[in-house]
Scaffold this motif. Structure first.
Motif, short mmCIF file in Angstrom:
data_model
loop_
_atom_site.label_atom_id
_atom_site.label_comp_id
_atom_site.label_asym_id
_atom_site.label_seq_id
_atom_site.Cartn_x
_atom_site.Cartn_y
_atom_site.Cartn_z
N GLY A 27 -11.05 -9.15 13.15
CA GLY A 27 -9.91 -8.31 13.47
C GLY A 27 -8.69 -8.53 12.60
N ALA A 28 -8.81 -9.32 11.55
CA ALA A 28 -7.67 -9.58 10.65
C ALA A 28 -7.60 -8.51 9.57
CB ALA A 28 -7.80 -10.95 10.03
N ASP A 29 -6.38 -8.24 9.11
CA ASP A 29 -6.19 -7.29 8.01
C ASP A 29 -6.51 -7.97 6.68
OD1 ASP A 29 -5.34 -5.25 9.70
OD2 ASP A 29 -3.26 -5.95 9.64
N GLN A 30 -7.16 -7.22 5.78
CA GLN A 30 -7.53 -7.75 4.48
C GLN A 30 -7.36 -6.67 3.43
OE1 GLN A 30 -11.56 -9.10 4.17
NE2 GLN A 30 -11.26 -10.12 2.21
N SER A 31 -6.85 -7.05 2.26
CA SER A 31 -6.71 -6.13 1.14
C SER A 31 -7.80 -6.43 0.13
CB SER A 31 -5.33 -6.28 0.49
OG SER A 31 -5.20 -5.40 -0.59
N LEU A 32 -8.64 -5.44 -0.17
CA LEU A 32 -9.74 -5.61 -1.12
C LEU A 32 -9.30 -5.11 -2.49
CD1 LEU A 32 -12.73 -4.37 1.07
CD2 LEU A 32 -11.91 -6.72 0.75
N PRO A 33 -9.18 -5.99 -3.48
CA PRO A 33 -8.72 -5.55 -4.80
C PRO A 33 -9.78 -4.74 -5.51
CG PRO A 33 -9.33 -7.86 -4.84
CD PRO A 33 -9.43 -7.44 -3.42
N MET A 34 -9.35 -3.71 -6.20
CA MET A 34 -10.23 -2.87 -7.00
C MET A 34 -9.83 -3.01 -8.46
SD MET A 34 -12.43 -1.16 -5.02
CE MET A 34 -12.69 -2.70 -4.17
N GLY A 35 -10.30 -2.09 -9.30
CA GLY A 35 -9.86 -2.07 -10.69
C GLY A 35 -11.02 -2.00 -11.66
N PRO A 36 -10.72 -1.83 -12.95
CA PRO A 36 -11.75 -1.78 -14.00
C PRO A 36 -12.24 -3.18 -14.35
CG PRO A 36 -9.59 -1.51 -14.97
CD PRO A 36 -9.36 -1.60 -13.49
N ALA A 37 -12.99 -3.78 -13.45
CA ALA A 37 -13.37 -5.18 -13.60
C ALA A 37 -14.59 -5.38 -14.49
CB ALA A 37 -13.61 -5.80 -12.22
#
Length: 564
Positions: free
Chosen positions: A213-223
């Motif tokens: 139930g915790a908030d999480q930011s998933l990084p994206m990008g041209p990896a």
């Protein structure tokens, strides 16, 4: 260890060694302007590059002109990258609205990527925009790798040619290495990584909710595109903060295997490129044998160390296997040890586990791999440069023992060449021992060390060794993002890169002007088991005598204090 651990080791060695002779021949034909299967596709692009830049690839340069072109190109790259990092907050392709870097960190990062070190005192997903990652770091990943190969090509020509000042054309070498040597392999590996699950997009970061139930930011990008060249170009700088331990950089066992093999693929191939230049592949096989012996020694010690139970938990009620602290359970111990050994044997520096958590002896092997000058395969181009310097030193020692003027492949080594060789022997001691001693003796910089005792000393020692060796890996407990360490480590990177390039280019120019004497019955052979042994011992002795006291204060003392 289980059967699949041995299969992993064999698969890794096969992926590195089996393609090396074919790829080495391909590189030789490419850089010498011969026709290859890629010529119909890429020759028009190559010619367009020459026309746009006003370069005539047929006009060759002497070592001074070649070196000046290299230095000017690297200076321009440093200035542009430094400015980009400072101003990224006002530039496009910045969906997270990240601000520009603090000036000392931007300086350190620019120096790091221009010198092919890729040391990072920041977390990529939290500090850099997509523009900075692509136009700044990825571009430097290509051209810094190509620069190292270009220096090697000049050195190979210096050894193989006679009575000439011409060492090739820097601009033509850079263009061909990038277009034919790096770009096609990177496209293939990037597509493979995308298939395995590595992101390659311009999407905003994704806000998600975890199972707890915790908030999480998933990084994206041209990896994927940056990860491909970071591995193949022995750069190592991660798109994300924890590098190839991040599931978006290294999601599967297959991605781990191919990223791991990519670290040593081109360095191994370039050894055979050298053999084609000197028209004697026996020299290549001898050098590869020495590199492989040193790699297996380091890997064997590291595997033994990492499979030892922790003495603190060595009681009846605790059942221990290989400790997994700091490792990714999806890869396991053997895959971690292989990566740690390969990434420090080359000047790659990428990691799939936290080196700060390695057993003291494994950390010592990683340090020793870098301290000998990154010659165990090493970085693309520069690794073989370092190995060839050790070859010349071994030849010089052999000449002293038998009372003959030392020579290598018919080229006599005289006082001027020996002085240049001695200059290269001072590079690692100055960067590691002198700069490291300054950092260790000042209370402010010493506060960056998070652990007391021998491990804390190892943290600082590792940082300055990694910077001078242009490796970029680190013990994670060292807080490097201070003005002092940003600038001092930048100086170490500069010394480690150009402290070798300058004497190597001068040595190439000197050797190219010499005549080649025919090899006689009394000439010392440089391709048999005896020479491989002499070369291996020379590397170990030079590194051991120089750095053994510091290793004794760090990882060796820690190993003994823990009761292993």
């Amino acid at each position: 260890m289980h059967s699949y651990d041995y299969l992993l080791i064999l698969a890794f060695l096969a992926l590195v060694l089996l393609p090396a002779p074919l790829l080495g021949r391909f590189y030789y034909r490419v850089v010498e302007g011969e026709r290859t299967w890629l010529t119909p596709v890429l020759r028009p692009v190559e010619n367009l590059c020459y026309r746009l830049s006003g370069i005539d690839p047929k006009v060759e340069q002497n070592w001074k002109t070649y070196l000046l072109a290299l230095l000017a190109f690297n200076l321009a790259g440093f200035v542009l990258l430094f400015a980009l990092l400072l101003g990224q907050g006002a530039l496009p392709l910045n969906p997270q609205q990240l601000p520009g870097m603090e000036w000392s960190q931007a300086f350190n990062t620019a120096m790091s990527f221009v010198t092919n070190t890729n040391w990072q005192s920041y977390s990529g997903e939290a500090s850099l925009s997509y523009l900075s990652q692509m136009v700044g770091l990825t571009v430097q990943n290509f051209v810094s790798a190509a620069t190292g190969i270009a220096v090697l090509l000049a050195f190979c020509r210096g050894i193989s040619r006679r009575s000439t000042q011409n060492l090739g054309n820097f601009w033509a070498d850079m263009t061909r290495v990038t277009l034919y040597g790096l770009l096609p392999l990177c496209i293939v590996l990037a597509l493979f990584l995308v298939w395995q699950g590595v992101p390659q997009s311009f999407a905003h970061y994704i806000d998600a909710v975890t199972l707890q139930g915790a908030d999480q930011s998933l990084p994206m990008g041209p990896a994927a595109s940056q990860i491909a060249i970071k591995q193949l170009g022995t750069n190592g700088g991660g798109f994300f903060g924890v590098n190839s331990a991040h599931p978006f950089e290294n999601p599967t066992a297959w991605s781990n295997l191919f990223e791991l093999a990519s670290i040593l693929l081109i360095p191994a191939a370039l050894v055979f490129t050298f053999g084609h230049y000197v028209k004697d592949l026996r020299q290549s096989r001898a050098i590869v044998a020495c590199m492989l012996v040193l790699l297996l020694i380091g890997g064997g010690v590291s595997l033994w160390a990492e499979y030892q139970p922790n003495p603190t938990l060595n009681i009846v009620n605790v059942e221990q296997t290989a400790p997994l602290e700091g490792k990714e359970s999806r890869f396991g111990t053997t895959a971690t040890v292989l990566w740690a050994t390969a990434t420090t044997a080359a000047s790659n520096g990428s990691v799939n586990a936290m080196h700060d958590s390695l057993n003291p002896l494994t950390g010592m092997v990683a340090l020793a791999n870098m301290m000998v000058g990154e010659v165990i395969f090493g970085g693309v181009g520069v690794g073989l440069n370092g190995m060839l310097l050790n070859v010349l030193i071994a030849v010089f020692l052999a000449g002293l023992m038998i009372g003959r003027t030392p020579e290598y492949l018919g080229k006599k080594l005289q006082a001027h060449e020996v002085k240049l060789l001695v200059a290269t022997l001072l590079v690692m001691p100055v960067g590691v021992l002198v700069l490291g001693a300054v950092a260790a003796s000042l209370p402010g910089p010493l506060a960056s060390v998070s652990n007391p005792g021998p491990h804390g000393f190892s943290q600082l020692l590792y940082a300055y060794t990694s910077a001078t060796a242009n490796n970029g890996s680190a013990f994670g407990g060292f807080s490097a993002n201070t003005v002092f360490h940003n600038l001092m480590l930048s100086l170490a990177m500069f010394i480690g890169r150009f402290g070798y390039i300058l004497p190597v280019m001068a040595l190439a120019g000197s050797l190219a002007m010499k005549k080649t004497a025919p090899l006689g019955l009394n000439s010392f052979p440089t391709h048999g088991p005896l020479f491989v042994t002499l070369l291996t011992v020379t590397i170990l002795l030079v590194g051991g005598l120089t750095f053994l006291p510091t290793l004794a204060l760090g990882p060796i003392a820690e190993h003994l204090s823990l009761g292993f």
